[in-house]
Design an enzyme around this catalytic site. Structure first.
Site, PDB file in Angstrom:
ATOM      1  N   ASN A   9       0.574  -0.941   0.132  1.00  0.00           N
ATOM      2  CA  ASN A   9       0.200   0.114   0.264  1.00  0.00           C
ATOM      3  C   ASN A   9       0.783   1.380  -0.008  1.00  0.00           C
ATOM      4  OD1 ASN A   9      -2.148   2.324   0.641  1.00  0.00           O
ATOM      5  ND2 ASN A   9      -2.043   1.634   2.589  1.00  0.00           N
ATOM      6  N   TRP A  10       0.922   1.635  -1.239  1.00  0.00           N
ATOM      7  CA  TRP A  10       2.190   3.067  -1.535  1.00  0.00           C
ATOM      8  C   TRP A  10       1.943   4.182  -0.282  1.00  0.00           C
ATOM      9  CZ3 TRP A  10       4.291   3.179  -6.872  1.00  0.00           C
ATOM     10  CH2 TRP A  10       4.916   1.674  -6.924  1.00  0.00           C
ATOM     11  N   LYS A  11       0.360   4.472  -0.430  1.00  0.00           N
ATOM     12  CA  LYS A  11      -0.558   5.557   0.246  1.00  0.00           C
ATOM     13  C   LYS A  11       0.169   6.722  -0.695  1.00  0.00           C
ATOM     14  CE  LYS A  11      -0.317   3.042   4.592  1.00  0.00           C
ATOM     15  NZ  LYS A  11      -0.359   3.465   5.903  1.00  0.00           N
ATOM     16  N   HIS A  94      -9.807   1.423   4.745  1.00  0.00           N
ATOM     17  CA  HIS A  94      -8.483   1.234   5.401  1.00  0.00           C
ATOM     18  C   HIS A  94      -8.643   2.574   6.591  1.00  0.00           C
ATOM     19  CE1 HIS A  94      -4.031   2.584   6.449  1.00  0.00           C
ATOM     20  NE2 HIS A  94      -4.040   1.546   5.428  1.00  0.00           N
ATOM     21  N   GLU A  96      -7.141   4.773   7.819  1.00  0.00           N
ATOM     22  CA  GLU A  96      -7.223   6.313   7.431  1.00  0.00           C
ATOM     23  C   GLU A  96      -7.753   6.936   6.464  1.00  0.00           C
ATOM     24  OE1 GLU A  96      -2.828   5.604   5.436  1.00  0.00           O
ATOM     25  OE2 GLU A  96      -2.044   5.102   7.280  1.00  0.00           O
ATOM     26  N   GLU A 166      -6.210  -5.161  10.340  1.00  0.00           N
ATOM     27  CA  GLU A 166      -4.802  -3.775  10.826  1.00  0.00           C
ATOM     28  C   GLU A 166      -5.198  -3.264  11.707  1.00  0.00           C
ATOM     29  OE1 GLU A 166      -2.275  -2.820   6.615  1.00  0.00           O
ATOM     30  OE2 GLU A 166      -3.618  -1.426   6.965  1.00  0.00           O
ATOM     31  N   GLY A 172       2.616   2.390  11.293  1.00  0.00           N
ATOM     32  CA  GLY A 172       3.458   2.869  10.697  1.00  0.00           C
ATOM     33  C   GLY A 172       3.577   3.378  11.887  1.00  0.00           C
ATOM     34  N   SER A 212       3.413  -2.179  10.066  1.00  0.00           N
ATOM     35  CA  SER A 212       4.787  -2.260  10.143  1.00  0.00           C
ATOM     36  C   SER A 212       5.154  -3.921   9.987  1.00  0.00           C
ATOM     37  CB  SER A 212       4.930  -2.024  12.316  1.00  0.00           C
ATOM     38  OG  SER A 212       4.771  -0.318  12.015  1.00  0.00           O
ATOM     39  N   GLY A 233       2.718  -0.822   4.623  1.00  0.00           N
ATOM     40  CA  GLY A 233       2.609   0.168   4.047  1.00  0.00           C
ATOM     41  C   GLY A 233       4.508   0.502   3.330  1.00  0.00           C
ATOM     42  N   GLY A 234       4.819   1.834   4.325  1.00  0.00           N
ATOM     43  CA  GLY A 234       5.894   2.410   4.022  1.00  0.00           C
ATOM     44  C   GLY A 234       7.351   1.029   3.844  1.00  0.00           C
TER      45      GLY A 234
HETATM   46  P1  13P Z   1       2.691   0.439   7.261  1.00  0.00           P
HETATM   47  O1  13P Z   1       3.156  -1.013   7.304  1.00  0.00           O
HETATM   48  O2  13P Z   1       3.688   2.147   7.120  1.00  0.00           O
HETATM   49  O3  13P Z   1       2.780   0.237   8.825  1.00  0.00           O
HETATM   50  O4  13P Z   1       1.546   0.825   7.378  1.00  0.00           O
HETATM   51  C1  13P Z   1       0.281  -0.385   7.470  1.00  0.00           C
HETATM   52  C2  13P Z   1      -0.705   0.121   6.574  1.00  0.00           C
HETATM   53  O5  13P Z   1      -1.709   1.181   6.932  1.00  0.00           O
HETATM   54  C3  13P Z   1      -0.520  -0.806   5.306  1.00  0.00           C
HETATM   55  O6  13P Z   1      -1.711  -0.690   4.906  1.00  0.00           O
END
Ligand code: 13P
Length: 255
Positions: A9-11, A94, A96, A166, A172, A212, A233-234
């Site tokens: 997930n590149w956000k 998600h 967020e 999640e 994050g 994470s 994510g990251g």
């Molecule tokens: P991180 O891997 O950066 O914690 O993000 C997780 C996430 O929200 C994937 O959708």
């Protein structure tokens, strides 16, 4: 056996050149899609260029969509628009989006129905906050989300769905749920889906862990029986790490 599924997930990261560089580095090296489903969920402006270059073993996903086909909804994108440019997956709900963009279980449910109608595979995100976990409410929160988010979906649809567990406190923050905690929650989700649908549907449903996930903890997470993959994510932004996630997933689930 459920096929593992790894999704990045590149956000809101990567402009076109960065996205192209990534897809050129991974598309030839990703393991066969018979062994693992490898998905990149990118922001809207690069979806088309990624889909054109996805190759044999990578599939492209969006991070959100509207639940209607078209209309006067400034700034929104519909499922048919995604489908038309070669997108195969879409992240729905998600945390967020739930926390910052007014996404509710009601809109999540409408979006899931629309995604299936357009033959996009949804990755539904659910999970509890830190406060809810500390009050021992995790299972209750997951049950409530499952009931509201899946309302009206058929067993066949749910069997083809991907759910990402999640926990909000792990996103994050660098605080990964231990593999046992993550596995317990995924096991609970499967048990609940078995109750709502059938053991057969629950057995087919793929459940990812997200929060994470890094190259140094993916192996342990993927070794757990109820974790079928990861939503990352990251750490999914680096091509080399993304390839590591894919390879570890294949290895863990073939042992
Ligand atoms: P991180 O891997 O950066 O914690 O993000 C997780 C996430 O929200 C994937 O959708």
């Amino acid at each position: 056996m459920r096929k593992p599924i790894i999704a990045g997930n590149w956000k809101m990261f990567k402009v076109r050149d960065e996205a192209l560089q990534f897809i050129y580095s991974v598309s030839d090296q990703a393991p066969s899609q018979e062994l693992v489903d490898s998905v990149i969920c990118a922001q809207f402006t690069v979806l088309r260029c990624l889909a054109k270059r996805q190759g044999e073993n990578i599939r492209i996903g969006a991070q959100n969509m509207h639940y209607l086909d078209e209309g006067a909804y400034t700034g929104e994108v519909s499922a048919s628009m995604l489908k038309a440019i070669g997108v195969s997956y879409v992240i729905i709900g998600h945390s967020e989006r739930r926390a910052m963009f007014n996404e509710t279980d009601k809109t999540v449910n409408l979006k899931l129905h629309k995604a299936f109608q357009q033959e996009l595979t949804p990755i539904l995100c659910i999970g509890e906050s830190l406060e809810q976990r500390e009050k021992n409410l995790t299972n209750r929160v997951l049950n409530r989300q499952l009931k509201a988010d899946l309302a009206g979906l058929t067993g066949e649809q749910v069997a083809n769905l991907v759910i990402a567990y999640e926990p909000i406190w792990a996103i994050g923050t660098g605080k990964t749920a231990t593999s046992e905690v993550a596995n317990e929650a995924c096991k609970h989700i499967r048990k609940q889906v078995a109750k709502m649908y059938s053991p057969d549907v629950a057995n087919k449903l793929r459940i990812q862990y997200g929060g994470s996930v890094k190259v140094n903890n993916i192996e342990e997470l993927m070794s757990m029986p109820h974790i079928d993959g990861a939503l990352i994510g990251g750490a999914s932004l680096k091509a080399e790490d993304f390839l590591t996630f894919l390879k570890v997933a294949v290895k863990a689930k073939s042992e």
